[in-house]
Write a protein that holds these residues in place. Structure first.
Motif, PDB file in Angstrom:
ATOM      1  N   VAL A  98       0.867  -1.172   0.000  1.00  0.00           N
ATOM      2  CA  VAL A  98       0.000   0.000   0.000  1.00  0.00           C
ATOM      3  C   VAL A  98       0.905   1.223   0.000  1.00  0.00           C
ATOM      4  CG1 VAL A  98      -1.811   1.249   1.240  1.00  0.00           C
ATOM      5  CG2 VAL A  98      -1.764  -1.251   1.297  1.00  0.00           C
ATOM      6  N   THR A  99       0.729   2.091  -0.994  1.00  0.00           N
ATOM      7  CA  THR A  99       1.542   3.308  -1.042  1.00  0.00           C
ATOM      8  C   THR A  99       0.796   4.498  -0.443  1.00  0.00           C
ATOM      9  OG1 THR A  99       0.820   3.816  -3.299  1.00  0.00           O
ATOM     10  CG2 THR A  99       2.864   2.541  -3.040  1.00  0.00           C
ATOM     11  N   GLN A 100      -0.528   4.385  -0.371  1.00  0.00           N
ATOM     12  CA  GLN A 100      -1.331   5.443   0.271  1.00  0.00           C
ATOM     13  C   GLN A 100      -2.612   4.806   0.789  1.00  0.00           C
ATOM     14  OE1 GLN A 100      -2.048   8.915  -2.156  1.00  0.00           O
ATOM     15  NE2 GLN A 100      -3.858   9.435  -1.000  1.00  0.00           N
ATOM     16  N   TYR A 101      -2.836   4.962   2.084  1.00  0.00           N
ATOM     17  CA  TYR A 101      -4.035   4.411   2.713  1.00  0.00           C
ATOM     18  C   TYR A 101      -5.208   5.370   2.538  1.00  0.00           C
ATOM     19  CZ  TYR A 101      -0.792   1.217   4.958  1.00  0.00           C
ATOM     20  OH  TYR A 101       0.158   0.266   5.189  1.00  0.00           O
ATOM     21  N   ARG A 102      -6.423   4.819   2.569  1.00  0.00           N
ATOM     22  CA  ARG A 102      -7.607   5.670   2.517  1.00  0.00           C
ATOM     23  C   ARG A 102      -7.641   6.506   3.788  1.00  0.00           C
ATOM     24  NH1 ARG A 102      -8.785   0.443   3.408  1.00  0.00           N
ATOM     25  NH2 ARG A 102     -10.235  -0.150   5.058  1.00  0.00           N
ATOM     26  N   PRO A 103      -8.308   7.651   3.756  1.00  0.00           N
ATOM     27  CA  PRO A 103      -8.258   8.569   4.898  1.00  0.00           C
ATOM     28  C   PRO A 103      -9.080   8.091   6.100  1.00  0.00           C
ATOM     29  CG  PRO A 103      -9.671   9.449   3.186  1.00  0.00           C
ATOM     30  CD  PRO A 103      -9.066   8.200   2.633  1.00  0.00           C
ATOM     31  N   PRO A 160      -4.928  11.904   5.780  1.00  0.00           N
ATOM     32  CA  PRO A 160      -4.208  10.705   5.336  1.00  0.00           C
ATOM     33  C   PRO A 160      -3.879   9.793   6.521  1.00  0.00           C
ATOM     34  CG  PRO A 160      -3.201  12.687   4.434  1.00  0.00           C
ATOM     35  CD  PRO A 160      -4.210  13.134   5.451  1.00  0.00           C
ATOM     36  N   TYR A 161      -4.139   8.520   6.361  1.00  0.00           N
ATOM     37  CA  TYR A 161      -3.866   7.534   7.406  1.00  0.00           C
ATOM     38  C   TYR A 161      -2.382   7.162   7.414  1.00  0.00           C
ATOM     39  CZ  TYR A 161      -3.858   3.237  10.066  1.00  0.00           C
ATOM     40  OH  TYR A 161      -3.574   2.271  11.003  1.00  0.00           O
ATOM     41  N   LYS A 201      -3.221  10.673  18.393  1.00  0.00           N
ATOM     42  CA  LYS A 201      -2.463  11.148  17.229  1.00  0.00           C
ATOM     43  C   LYS A 201      -3.401  11.728  16.170  1.00  0.00           C
ATOM     44  CE  LYS A 201       1.307   7.847  17.844  1.00  0.00           C
ATOM     45  NZ  LYS A 201       1.914   6.608  17.323  1.00  0.00           N
ATOM     46  N   ALA A 202      -4.552  11.074  15.975  1.00  0.00           N
ATOM     47  CA  ALA A 202      -5.519  11.548  14.984  1.00  0.00           C
ATOM     48  C   ALA A 202      -6.049  12.924  15.357  1.00  0.00           C
ATOM     49  CB  ALA A 202      -6.668  10.545  14.861  1.00  0.00           C
ATOM     50  N   ILE A 203      -6.324  13.140  16.633  1.00  0.00           N
ATOM     51  CA  ILE A 203      -6.816  14.445  17.083  1.00  0.00           C
ATOM     52  C   ILE A 203      -5.719  15.501  16.931  1.00  0.00           C
ATOM     53  CG2 ILE A 203      -7.581  15.725  19.128  1.00  0.00           C
ATOM     54  CD1 ILE A 203      -9.188  13.129  19.837  1.00  0.00           C
ATOM     55  N   THR A 204      -4.492  15.112  17.161  1.00  0.00           N
ATOM     56  CA  THR A 204      -3.374  16.030  16.958  1.00  0.00           C
ATOM     57  C   THR A 204      -3.288  16.439  15.482  1.00  0.00           C
ATOM     58  OG1 THR A 204      -2.160  15.069  18.804  1.00  0.00           O
ATOM     59  CG2 THR A 204      -0.874  16.310  17.191  1.00  0.00           C
ATOM     60  N   VAL A 205      -3.441  15.468  14.587  1.00  0.00           N
ATOM     61  CA  VAL A 205      -3.427  15.762  13.152  1.00  0.00           C
ATOM     62  C   VAL A 205      -4.560  16.730  12.792  1.00  0.00           C
ATOM     63  CG1 VAL A 205      -3.793  14.734  10.863  1.00  0.00           C
ATOM     64  CG2 VAL A 205      -2.279  13.617  12.495  1.00  0.00           C
TER      65      VAL A 205
END
Length: 175
Positions: free
Chosen positions: A96-101, A115-116, A124-128
């Motif tokens: 996988v070069t790019q995961y779904r969001p 981006p995942y 971490k997701a909330i930080t992003v």
């Protein structure tokens, strides 16, 4: 669909066992971008974003269903399909070069899709997403798994894992 350029001459694809088990066992979904390399077969190199049909066209094999398969299962399916009639003992590598969001909404500074990355947690997701707003409830954070209904949301902590396609909801604090 687009066929990616071949790897530079003299380079070999990364061995399948060099990929982490988290990535190898990851289930593919709509929106993921995958890269397929077959050692010494540049015409069989392909990079494709998985469409809503969940399938893609691959040289010699036709339409391949990928959504719902693990990376390892897709790799095995391609290896088996290319073996015999087309190649002797093909060395197929899928990654996988790019995961779904993943998505964050509610009391965060920047709601939306992001981006995942492997190893993502709620914190971490909330930080992003820019962090909590002043009104955010640190105790009322919910996760909805991809393809689940709003009613199936689960209360989570900051260390809970997040998968591609998941939605995090941060509710407003009462105080």
């Amino acid at each position: 669909m687009h066929i990616a350029p071949a790897a530079p001459p003299g380079t070999a694809p990364v061995a399948a066992n060099a990929v982490s088990s988290e990535e190898r066992d990851y289930r593919l979904g709509v929106g993921d971008v995958i890269r397929i390399d077959v050692h010494n077969e540049p015409d069989l190199t392909l990079e494709v974003q998985l469409p809503t049909t969940g399938t893609f066209d691959y040289p010699f094999l036709g339409t391949i269903r990928a959504v719902g398969l693990t990376v390892a299962q897709l790799q095995n399916r391609l290896t088996e399909g290319l073996s015999g009639d087309y190649l002797i003992n093909p060395a197929v590598n899928v990654r996988v070069t790019q995961y779904r969001p993943f998505y964050v909404r509610g009391q965060v500074r920047n709601s939306g899709g992001f981006p995942y990355i492997l190893g993502l947690t709620v914190e971490k997701a909330i930080t992003v997403a820019g962090g909590f707003t002043d009104r955010a409830s640190l105790k009322n954070i919910y996760l909805i798994k991809e393809n689940a209904t709003q009613e199936s949301r689960v209360k989570v902590g900051l260390d809970s894992p997040v998968a591609p396609g998941d939605t995090i909801i941060v509710e407003e604090s009462l105080f």
